[in-house]
Structure formats: structure tokens, C-alpha cells
Write a protein that holds these residues in place. Structure first.
Motif, PDB file in Angstrom:
ATOM      1  N   ASN A 311       0.765  -1.151   0.147  1.00 50.10           N
ATOM      2  CA  ASN A 311       0.034  -0.103   0.155  1.00 50.10           C
ATOM      3  C   ASN A 311       1.066   1.302  -0.059  1.00 50.10           C
ATOM      4  O   ASN A 311       0.660   2.287  -0.725  1.00 50.10           O
ATOM      5  CB  ASN A 311      -0.783  -0.097   1.293  1.00 50.10           C
ATOM      6  CG  ASN A 311      -2.199   0.685   0.874  1.00 50.10           C
ATOM      7  OD1 ASN A 311      -2.567   0.737  -0.134  1.00 50.10           O
ATOM      8  ND2 ASN A 311      -2.817   1.006   2.207  1.00 50.10           N
ATOM      9  N   ASN A 315       0.943   4.089  -3.073  1.00 47.81           N
ATOM     10  CA  ASN A 315       0.527   5.236  -2.891  1.00 47.81           C
ATOM     11  C   ASN A 315       1.841   6.364  -2.580  1.00 47.81           C
ATOM     12  O   ASN A 315       1.505   7.467  -2.115  1.00 47.81           O
ATOM     13  CB  ASN A 315      -0.222   5.626  -1.595  1.00 47.81           C
ATOM     14  CG  ASN A 315      -1.591   4.683  -1.578  1.00 47.81           C
ATOM     15  OD1 ASN A 315      -2.133   4.493  -2.680  1.00 47.81           O
ATOM     16  ND2 ASN A 315      -2.325   4.159  -0.744  1.00 47.81           N
ATOM     17  N   GLN A 317       3.813   7.818  -4.549  1.00 44.94           N
ATOM     18  CA  GLN A 317       3.747   8.943  -5.506  1.00 44.94           C
ATOM     19  C   GLN A 317       5.266   9.195  -6.107  1.00 44.94           C
ATOM     20  O   GLN A 317       5.577  10.082  -6.656  1.00 44.94           O
ATOM     21  CB  GLN A 317       3.148  10.235  -4.938  1.00 44.94           C
ATOM     22  CG  GLN A 317       1.807  10.310  -5.304  1.00 44.94           C
ATOM     23  CD  GLN A 317       0.978  11.010  -4.426  1.00 44.94           C
ATOM     24  OE1 GLN A 317       1.464  12.107  -3.890  1.00 44.94           O
ATOM     25  NE2 GLN A 317      -0.278  10.802  -4.343  1.00 44.94           N
TER      26      GLN A 317
END
Lengths: 343, 138
Positions: A311, A315, A317
Motif C-alpha cells: 500500500n 501510494n 507517488q
């Protein structure tokens, strides 16, 4: 042309007169050969192959090599962390069986030893894994014909109405024959609070088969120590038919840590420096909480940190992800655990 | 008269070891083995009584031997046979069937001739044993 035809006919005649040893003879029933072919790979047949004279010597090393005990025990040692007493017990049992095998070759008295066992210990201490290794071990020593493991619980043995239990139990027993029947949480079979419980019937059939068909089947019952003790107390017949009681101790925190390392290595992950410390902290906290299931909890904790790591990466970026990023589990992934939140 | 049905019936009766070897061959071939019994030896009596359900998922012949012995105990003077069913697609039939138990005395068959139309003769056979009601034969 005439002669060549005759010659080939002659040739066939000769072949027919002397059937090659490796070709099945037509007059032998087809399935018979497979019977003999089977026994070739059978370790028992090997052991009984030649009877030795009084002053003969057996090569101990060769005997060990042939039965592959060492390899199996070594694998057990590698795969299972800790469990000192269990490994000692297992080594003892396998030595006894090996000695028995050798005694048989001198035609010394060697009755088939009672091999039924009880494994007691907390959940996640490796009872099923050890039972699986046990089946392999007994197979390679020739005490089991197939060496498979049939793991069952109360549901698989006890029926739901009158007359359902006996066929159900017998079917499971038949499936387990030639291998190991592993009854997890065996104490559920006996429910003293309900005297019409069908579990009693299962126990009776089990006892009968354990006694009469010792050659065909090894029964391993497993469960928590205290409840197993109570179970044996109320079923003395069961207790007396079980020769080996093996107690699985709980893992120490070092051992749990080692198990975590093994699991991670298996799945090509690793802990970062901080993560290692955090994981120890996690273990310390988790061990005091209820429902701690030793190695199983460690495995689950790692599964969950993998989720969090995934995760985090997705996430994050970041533009690029390296191989190291994909393998590394950081302290953050562990610290997000419920165990830390609760406090 | 010794009846000869199924495989191996012209051989001497199979010993327990030989039965075990046959059953383990069947199990290794992936066939489901079942035990059946009857006291009607007529050759056209195809469907015998089942001794329990067919045994699936066995890996060792000891389980089958256990059922054979229990059936022999219950019906010492019946015919008991072992069937192996091959369920693989395209075959789906009994792959092997042989007798493992037979009565001590087999009285044999009576041949009866019946004259029908136009002096034709029709033949039929029936076992002397089946003169008695089922359960009291042999």
C-alpha cells in the motif's frame, strides 16, 4: 526370398522360446507384475531381503544412507526453529526404528513397536508440520506403506445422526491406511456434558483400529496440553495405546524472530535495520496479548506488513521503484499494526 | 461345480497377499474399489449386493482388505467379489472384477430344456443352490 522369410520366422521362434526377463509373459495375469514392481521400492522388502549370520556386520552408515533418516532429520532441523525436545524425541524414535530394522536382519525378536503418538502444545508450535515429517520418516524406515498424512478434526469423524458416525469414521480410517491419521484437537471427540454425543462411538472405533491394525496405520492426536491431559484422563484406553507423548514448548522471542527471518527469506523480503527492532518490540507486545499463536501469529504479522508495504509503495507517488524498495519492509510498515495502536 | 466369473477365476483362489497386490494395482491406477456379495451364482446375475459404498480416495489396499474380511465374516458362504471402477473419461466402466470368497460347496447348475413351438428347444440354466430361498442357500 524364401530363406529370408524362414530365417525371420526362425528368429521369432527363438525369441518366443526364451522370453526376455524384462518382458511380461503372456500367461501371467497383468496386474500381478505391478504387485512385484511395487514391492521393489518398498523399504520393508529391502530390510528383509537377506537374513544375516551371527557374526556378520551391518554397515551402519549405509543403513542410515538407505533410509534417508539423516536427510529428513536435517531438513526438520533446518525448517523448524527451536523445538529442542521434539527433535530429540524424534531422533530417539527414528534410532529405535533403525535399530529394530537391523535387529530384524539378524532375525532377533523385534515386534512392531507401538507408534501412535500424541502431540501437545500451544497453537502454531509446528505440530502438523512435525506430523508430516513423521509420516515421511516412518515411510522411509518401512513402517508405513505409503507415508501420506490425513489431517482430520471432529467434523470429519463424528456423524450427525444415529448410525452416521461409524461409516464416517471408518471411511476416514480407510483413507488414512498406509499413512498417518492426524487428529487435530482430539479432545473435542469426547464431550462429557452430553452423554449421547456420538464422539464416544468414534473413540471406540479408533481404539479398536489402533489396536488391531497397528501395521496399517499410525494415529497422531494433537491439541492443547491441559485439555489433552483431561481427555486422556477420561479415556484411559486411549492413553495406554499411545506410546509417545511429545510436548511442543512455546517459542522464545529469539526463536520467533528467527522464524520471521526464515519466512521473509522464503518470500524474498527483508527487514530494514529499524524494522528489525520494531518487530521485536511488536513480538514482545503481541506475546502478552490473547490468542497468540506462536509461529502462525508471526506469519500473519508478516502477511499484514506485506500488505502495508504494498500500500505504501503504491501510494508513495514516487516516480521510480527499485528492486530494493520492493523487498524492504520498513519500521513504518510494522508500526501501523493494531498491536501498537491499542496502547 | 466351481463357477468362473470375473478375472483370475480359472486360477486357484487368490491368497490375501495376491488380493492386496491386485487392489494396490487398482488403487495406483486411480480406480475406485468396491466389495459386493451374492448367493445367486447365475452368470446373468450382474448386480450383486453392495457391501458398503465404493471406496474413494484410498491410497493403501489395507482399507479394502479390512472391508473384504468383514464381508467374509458376515457372509462366509456367499460369493464375494471385488470391483475396480475406472471413472476416467472414455472408459467409465468396471476395469477389474474378481471373486475373493466362494461357498465351500458349489452344487452347480441344472440345464432345463423346454420344448416350444415347432418342436424347438429352448435351454436355460439355474443353480441348484437357488432352489432354496435367498439366505438359506449354501
Amino acid at each position: 526370398m524364401d530363406t529370408s522369410a524362414k530365417r525371420s520366422w526362425d528368429f521369432q521362434m527363438n525369441r518366443a522360446d526364451q522370453p526376455r526377463a524384462d518382458q511380461p509373459r503372456a500367461d501371467q495375469p497383468r496386474a500381478m507384475e505391478s504387485g512385484t514392481a511395487l514391492s521393489e521400492g518398498d523399504p520393508v522388502a529391502d530390510a528383509e531381503g537377506t537374513l544375516l549370520l551371527d557374526d556378520d556386520l551391518i554397515n551402519l552408515y549405509e543403513e542410515k544412507e538407505k533410509t534417508k533418516i539423516e536427510a529428513i532429520l536435517a531438513r526438520l532441523d533446518d525448517e523448524l526453529v527451536g523445538l529442542g525436545p521434539v527433535k530429540t524425541k524424534l531422533a530417539e524414535i527414528s534410532s529405535l526404528l533403525l535399530v529394530d530394522r537391523m535387529r530384524k536382519r539378524f532375525s532377533l525378536a523385534s515386534s512392531r513397536p507401538n507408534l501412535h503418538m500424541s502431540f501437545t502444545g500451544s497453537p502454531g508450535t509446528g505440530k502438523t508440520t512435525v506430523a508430516m515429517r513423521m509420516a515421511e520418516l516412518l515411510f522411509s524406515l518401512g513402517y508405513l506403506k505409503k507415508g501420506h498424512l490425513v489431517a482430520v478434526t471432529r467434523d470429519d469423524l463424528v456423524g450427525q445422526y444415529i448410525g452416521h458416525t461409524a461409516p464416517k469414521t471408518k471411511e476416514v480410517l480407510k483413507r488414512a491406511m498406509g499413512g498417518v491419521l492426524f487428529i487435530d484437537e482430539a479432545y473435542y471427540l469426547y464431550r462429557p456434558e452430553n452423554e449421547r454425543d456420538y464422539g464416544q462411538e468414534t473413540i471406540e472405533i479408533l481404539l479398536q483400529v489402533m489396536e488391531n491394525q497397528r501395521d496399517d496405520l499410525v494415529v497422531i492426536v494433537a491439541g492443547y496440553k491441559d485439555r489433552m491431559d483431561k481427555f486422556f484422563e477420561s479415556n484411559p484406553g486411549m492413553n495406554s495405546r499411545i506410546a509417545h507423548h511429545v510436548d511442543f514448548p512455546d517459542y522464545s522471542i529469539e526463536e520467533l524472530d528467527q522464524i520471521a527471518r526464515l519466512i521473509l527469506k522464503d518470500q524474498s523480503y527483508y527487514f530494514s535495520k529499524e524494522a528489525e527492532e520494531t518487530f521485536r518490540e511488536y513480538l514482545n507486545k503481541r506475546m502478552t496479548q490473547p490468542h497468540f499463536a506462536n509461529a502462525r501469529s508471526v506469519r500473519n504479522a508478516i502477511e499484514r506488513s506485506r500488505l502495508r508495504q504494498a500500500n505504501r509503495i503504491v501510494n508513495s507517488q514516487a516516480e521510480k521503484v527499485s528492486k530494493d524498495d520492493l523487498m524492504k519492509i520498513t519500521a513504518e510498515d510494522i508500526r501501523l499494526s493494531r498491536v501498537f495502536l491499542d496502547l | 461345480m466351481r463357477i468362473t466369473q470375473g478375472a483370475f477365476s480359472f486360477l486357484p483362489d487368490l491368497s490375501d497377499e495376491e488380493i492386496l497386490a491386485q487392489v494396490s494395482y487398482s488403487l495406483d491406477s486411480g480406480w475406485a474399489v468396491s466389495v459386493e456379495f451374492t448367493d445367486d451364482p447365475h452368470p446373468r446375475n450382474t448386480y450383486w449386493n453392495m457391501w458398503g459404498l465404493p471406496m474413494f480416495d484410498l491410497s493403501d489396499p489395507a482399507g479394502v482388505m479390512y472391508e473384504i474380511n468383514r464381508c467374509r465374516q458376515a457372509y462366509p458362504n456367499h460369493y464375494v467379489r471385488v470391483n475396480a471402477f475406472d471413472s476416467s473419461y472414455g472408459r467409465q466402466t468396471t476395469a477389474l472384477s474378481f471373486i475373493v470368497n466362494r461357498p465351500a460347496e458349489e452344487p452347480g447348475f441344472r440345464l432345463s430344456r423346454t420344448e416350444t413351438q415347432d418342436r424347438r428347444i429352448s435351454y436355460s440354466i439355474s443353480s441348484y443352490a437357488s432352489d432354496k430361498p435367498s439366505g438359506e442357500r449354501y
